[in-house]
Design an enzyme around this catalytic site. Sequence first.
Site, PDB file in Angstrom:
ATOM      1  N   ASP A 168      -8.229   2.126   6.430  1.00 11.47           N
ATOM      2  CA  ASP A 168      -7.947   2.207   4.988  1.00 11.47           C
ATOM      3  C   ASP A 168      -7.170   0.989   4.507  1.00 11.47           C
ATOM      4  OD1 ASP A 168      -9.253   4.583   4.449  1.00 11.47           O
ATOM      5  OD2 ASP A 168      -7.533   5.827   4.992  1.00 11.47           O
TER       6      ASP A 168
ATOM      7  N   ASP B 171      -4.735  -0.037   9.659  1.00  9.77           N
ATOM      8  CA  ASP B 171      -5.811   0.914   9.948  1.00  9.77           C
ATOM      9  C   ASP B 171      -6.997   0.599   9.049  1.00  9.77           C
ATOM     10  OD1 ASP B 171      -5.066   1.804   7.443  1.00  9.77           O
ATOM     11  OD2 ASP B 171      -4.209   3.694   8.143  1.00  9.77           O
TER      12      ASP B 171
ATOM     13  N   ASP C 130      -1.395  -1.138   5.682  1.00 14.45           N
ATOM     14  CA  ASP C 130      -1.321  -0.559   7.020  1.00 14.45           C
ATOM     15  C   ASP C 130      -2.361  -1.196   7.948  1.00 14.45           C
ATOM     16  OD1 ASP C 130       0.627   1.100   6.089  1.00 14.45           O
ATOM     17  OD2 ASP C 130      -0.649   2.863   5.874  1.00 14.45           O
TER      18      ASP C 130
ATOM     19  N   GLU D  32       0.839  -1.199   0.000  1.00  8.95           N
ATOM     20  CA  GLU D  32       0.000   0.000   0.000  1.00  8.95           C
ATOM     21  C   GLU D  32       0.878   1.254   0.000  1.00  8.95           C
ATOM     22  OE1 GLU D  32      -2.909   2.439   3.100  1.00  8.95           O
ATOM     23  OE2 GLU D  32      -2.391   0.361   3.546  1.00  8.95           O
TER      24      GLU D  32
END
Length: 807
Positions: A510, A508, A506, A432
């Site tokens: 997203d 998180d 990541d 990402e």
Amino acid sequence: MSGMNTNVDQQKVYGADDIQVLEGLEAVRKRPGMYIGDTTIRGYHHLVYEIVDNAVDESLAGYCKRILVTIHADGSLSVDDDGRGVPVGSHKSGKDAMEVVYTVLHAGGKFDGGAYKVSGGLHGVGASVVNALSSRCQVESHKNGNQYRQQYERGIPQTPVEKIGPTTRTGTVVTFKPDLDIFKEPGMAFDFNTLSNRFREMAFLNAGLHICLKDERTDKKADFQYTSGVAEFVSYLNESKKAIHNEVIYFRGEKDNVDVEVAMQWNDSYTESIYCYANNINTFEGGTHLIGFRGALTRTTNSYAAQKNLLKDYKDSIEGEDIREGLAAIISVKVREPLFEGQTKTKLGNAEVKGIVESLVNEKLADWFDRNPSPAKTIVTKCVEAARARDAARKARELTRRKTALDGGSLPGKMADCQERDPSKCELYLVEGDSAGGSAKQARDRKTQAVLPLKGKILNVEKARFDKMLSNDEIKMMISALGTGIGKDNINADKVRYHKIIIMTDADVDGSHIRTLLLTFFYRQMPVVLEKGFIYIAQPPLYRAKKGQSETYLKDEAALTEYLLSTGLDSFKIKGKEVAIADLRQMILNIQKFYALLKASSTKYDQDVLYYLLTKVEKLEDALRSESALKGAVSDMKTWLQSNPSLGVTEVTENIAEQDGKVTATINTVRYADRKVTVVTSDLLKASEVIELRNLWKAIQGISALPLTIEQGATEHSFEDYNSFFEHVMTSTKKGIYIQRYKGLGEMNPEQLWDTTLNPENRRLLRVTIDDAVAADETFSVLMGEQVEPRRKFINDNALMVKSLDV
């Protein structure tokens, strides 16, 4: 003689005495994987399916109408059916017939076709294998007006077949507990959702059969019964999609002892969901029934379209993949003597079935088209649109197909490829963001590790047609990098350039979204890559802890706690008691587990009510046996709840009643605007989470009871509850340690990224598998599809199960 081994006389001679013959069920316990696939959670659940399949075979024979499956609080499970009951009485082997069925391999009533015309269990190993792999098993047979019972341990009879007494019912009840000496993975337990998905499928395939699943650990219950069978199965598949015609097309026919059922309905999605079954077994690799269905579907649709002049604007004929776009279909065949290719029974091989299915679909589908001209025209129009998109996609596909170095092509510009050319040694990291991608390129092992940075979120392929998907730059790069081609009928899995495709995002919301979009792409467009086990999810650490010159990477909150306790407990002592550091550490971990489980239990109980009952009521078993004792305990609990302002309880009411010797307390707790009702009976003590909570509490108190005083250097600290003690310990152990929480991969420098996420010696990878294709299809459709209402329902149903929420 230098190259020869001169120590032959010292080696063990391999002779006749080395040949072992394993008697009875010993072979099953020695090599369980040969009989149930493996000893992971999949094999654990397979035991249930073997017993339930026997009950379903009774249903196919016309005798069983109801199957009740119960998960018990102690980890055992029972299957109760109302079929004919297991045969009892003297067998020619000298044993009772029941004992033969449950202790002898390849013993059963499905070999000569007399007792069962159609069945999925062909080898006579199911019941005996389950018995062999269970620490305990009990079989009850209700037959001939009497109830019979036999008990076993690890396949060995502990009692003779006993005649218990008269009975008015018929059927079999099998209760077993899997042997944890065989199934050694920690935390192994029956999963309600896994079982309910399987039983829903069985109920769809056997119209009218009632299957009930009860979970005594959580009081969950699910009932499955479908009068329309596979037609309702198709409606279920299309629940989260929009059907383009109202009626599910259904037909059934029988020829040469082969019973065929077909149900189908087109929706507005771009993927096909076709599932085929033989004798209730999911033949997910297809076989002759699927070949027959596909051939007839293509021929009949093209014939009808040409006959009605529906292809006037499209010169070519429409192909099978165009017709199957957006089709949800079930093909179920019942065959007297099924031939399955391979040990796993996942592909049907009976040659005669192809012609039977083909002729039935040709006849019945043509008839349905003729009788329903309006929806038939809608279906053909959708097929033509799919064909046009396929033509447009063909050109786009050529652009995305990876060229080799010999013809002058190249990989995507942003990609850093590896030097190795053996796919089994190559890894591709899908990373990402350009920042993390840059770090990964610097950190990687250039020989075997390739890196492809992905910018932003890729297209949601669940909502996009094939040609639109191929115009997406990120998707084009992935297809080009993998080298397999694209499109279900054009993928060559043997050409995949990397046998480890690792999604690295990541930690998180997203990152989770990007991971889901990538998995949707692989599931819908390259399922073969998933099926071969080539897709992995990287598990980068959440924390970095630095103390002095040493630093440690920690995968999650639990690992951080373990680290802090292993480095910072030396200064703690419990006053007045000698406690080893290891025991103190285990006590603190148990406190953490106790409060985490208590919080998780709040979906069923008020956690403060549960806490009081388990920790402050002496001899809770006695209190739950009588109305007066329970009234006294609840009265004291009300005083405690309302005298602790920090709990925020504004009102407590209770209703205690006794009926049929069972005491029930309904406790209504009000906190400001929130209200929680907790029902307390003697069954509370059987709930698996309550058993675990009591064990943890007992272990904690075994180290030190409350109130608790600790000596920390020259200072003393006293605690009235364990939670305050835990928080104090965790705060104290963090002193002198720098703890960094990583929110994104870009926060790591190349060296850190190599150490934690790329280095095969240190990294943790999660392999992605598809255990249940129907459930996976439904989940992707609900979460990623166009329909909003199924997604809203999913969120409402699962909101309380969320462990952590990133907003």
